[in-house]
Design an enzyme around this catalytic site. Sequence first.
Site, PDB file in Angstrom:
ATOM      1  N   ARG A 174      -3.352  -3.733   0.502  1.00  0.00           N
ATOM      2  CA  ARG A 174      -3.707  -2.402   0.984  1.00  0.00           C
ATOM      3  C   ARG A 174      -5.055  -1.972   0.434  1.00  0.00           C
ATOM      4  O   ARG A 174      -5.513  -2.457  -0.607  1.00  0.00           O
ATOM      5  CB  ARG A 174      -2.627  -1.380   0.648  1.00  0.00           C
ATOM      6  CG  ARG A 174      -2.514  -0.963  -0.790  1.00  0.00           C
ATOM      7  CD  ARG A 174      -1.439   0.109  -0.950  1.00  0.00           C
ATOM      8  NE  ARG A 174      -1.339   0.577  -2.324  1.00  0.00           N
ATOM      9  CZ  ARG A 174      -0.401   1.421  -2.753  1.00  0.00           C
ATOM     10  NH1 ARG A 174       0.510   1.880  -1.916  1.00  0.00           N
ATOM     11  NH2 ARG A 174      -0.370   1.809  -4.012  1.00  0.00           N
ATOM     12  N   ASP A 250       2.671  11.153  -9.507  1.00  0.00           N
ATOM     13  CA  ASP A 250       2.065   9.829  -9.542  1.00  0.00           C
ATOM     14  C   ASP A 250       1.856   9.270  -8.141  1.00  0.00           C
ATOM     15  O   ASP A 250       1.237   8.217  -7.980  1.00  0.00           O
ATOM     16  CB  ASP A 250       2.912   8.861 -10.378  1.00  0.00           C
ATOM     17  CG  ASP A 250       4.355   8.797  -9.921  1.00  0.00           C
ATOM     18  OD1 ASP A 250       5.052   9.827 -10.043  1.00  0.00           O
ATOM     19  OD2 ASP A 250       4.798   7.736  -9.444  1.00  0.00           O
ATOM     20  N   ASP A 260       1.425   5.719  -1.230  1.00  0.00           N
ATOM     21  CA  ASP A 260       2.737   5.195  -1.625  1.00  0.00           C
ATOM     22  C   ASP A 260       3.835   5.576  -0.639  1.00  0.00           C
ATOM     23  O   ASP A 260       4.553   6.565  -0.815  1.00  0.00           O
ATOM     24  CB  ASP A 260       3.108   5.655  -3.039  1.00  0.00           C
ATOM     25  CG  ASP A 260       2.315   4.899  -4.096  1.00  0.00           C
ATOM     26  OD1 ASP A 260       1.748   3.849  -3.759  1.00  0.00           O
ATOM     27  OD2 ASP A 260       2.258   5.348  -5.244  1.00  0.00           O
TER      28      ASP A 260
END
Length: 492
Positions: A174, A250, A260
């Site tokens: 990614r 996070d 994410d």
Amino acid sequence: MNSNDLSFRNRFASLGEAFFSRINPEPLPDPYLISLNPGAAGMLGLDRRDLDAALIDCFSGNRVPAGAEPLAMLYAGHQFGHFVPQLGDGRAILLGEVKDTAGSLWELQLKGAGMTPYSRSGDGRAVLRSTIREYLGSEAMHGLGIPTTRALCIVGSDEEVYREQIETAAVLARLAPSHLRFGSFEVFYYRDQYKPLEVLSGYLLKHHFPELKDEPNPHLALFRRAVGLTADLLARWQLVGFSHGVMNTDNMSMLGLTLDYGPFGFLDAYDPGFVCNHSDHEGRYSFDNQPAIGRWNLTCLAQAMLPLFAKEPDAAVEMAGEALDEYEPAFMQRYSAGMRAKLGLSMSKSEDHSLVTDLLKIMENNAADYTRCFRALGGFKVEDQGRSCPAAYEFADREAFYHWGRDYAARLRGEGRGDEARERAMNQVNPKYVLRNYLAQQAIEKAMHRDYSEIDRLLKLLSRPFDEQPENEGYAALPPDWAGAISVSCSS
């Protein structure tokens, strides 16, 4: 292109090992290419036709390319509201940066590349199932025009990995201009290490926000930029019905990127309390709570950056509070403008808020499909007040829609734009295709039988989500009954 044509560098590695741990990827046994994303690959000058074995080894973690300095980034974070003092890349390894055809640098990270010092009890691997979801999810968001990390390719292996059951391993390559997160600052603040905070902020200012370096208080300017980018991102999520599912600090990008992809989901039937993450038992990250969580997370970032704003604590707190106060107006401005565009309105009027909330309420009451309803609303005719509008068929109680349609028609008359022109404009902001969970699940199930065609088909479909694609009409249909049984959680 051969493997020697992809040149690596790693500016983040120059910050020093207080910010990361150097670690080489763990080789993936007998890797094979599952899918290469033409959009992201073309951006780097890559083409599947000349993708050599050495590049597949690079993207699987089996070979460290020249110029790369593999590392796992350190960060902390508030997970479901509770601070965890050390997290870090537990299954992702940053190789370095590569230059695209326009000259911009992109960090290339391998997700699922093996254990790192931050893996805790994990094995550092990713399974094919979750890799496909992130691969398709990030590119679906890119197609919608929403800031996101990009997915370059999936490399698979027959290596067995245990989650709830035995699955096969995969690595996702990614891309992002930077993978720095709110938690990258939090880890040093709670260790009372303030110098690294200044280094991180300086790094972002130098490489990503150079226009802020000459501000009277550049660190505060950086935080205010994070506030604005986060407000814009959250508004964009809400407008397309996207639920992130695990908005821990996070997982919040300093660049305002969607970061994410785990238990994410797009709304089917409109439900403001929709919780896509079955690990989220209290609904902290429900769809309607996302904007408030965005601000809560920014409060955590503000706390971590306080030492940078001013020497006097009271002055720093006041500065942070003033910056945080910009969040809600920025969010509402972007969201309201986006909703007006979804309704085909070019002017702002006081009654627009109730027009939107009334529509969403009858959508909720009728379990109307979010994406299909807004797309079909483009066919609204002012003269018949929506009686012939395809959107009416999305409602069990059509009279409720017709009642709303009278107010909508009256509002549209004040715009002075014809039905056809309005529909063209609405179709540019109301997608016809989104990555519904059942579509991803179908691709996953085929891939488990070594048929990767549905991955590539969805990738192509979702790169043009606003276009009419008659050959793919079925992908815009209501989800089948079995789709409601799909469960995604933090292991997804």
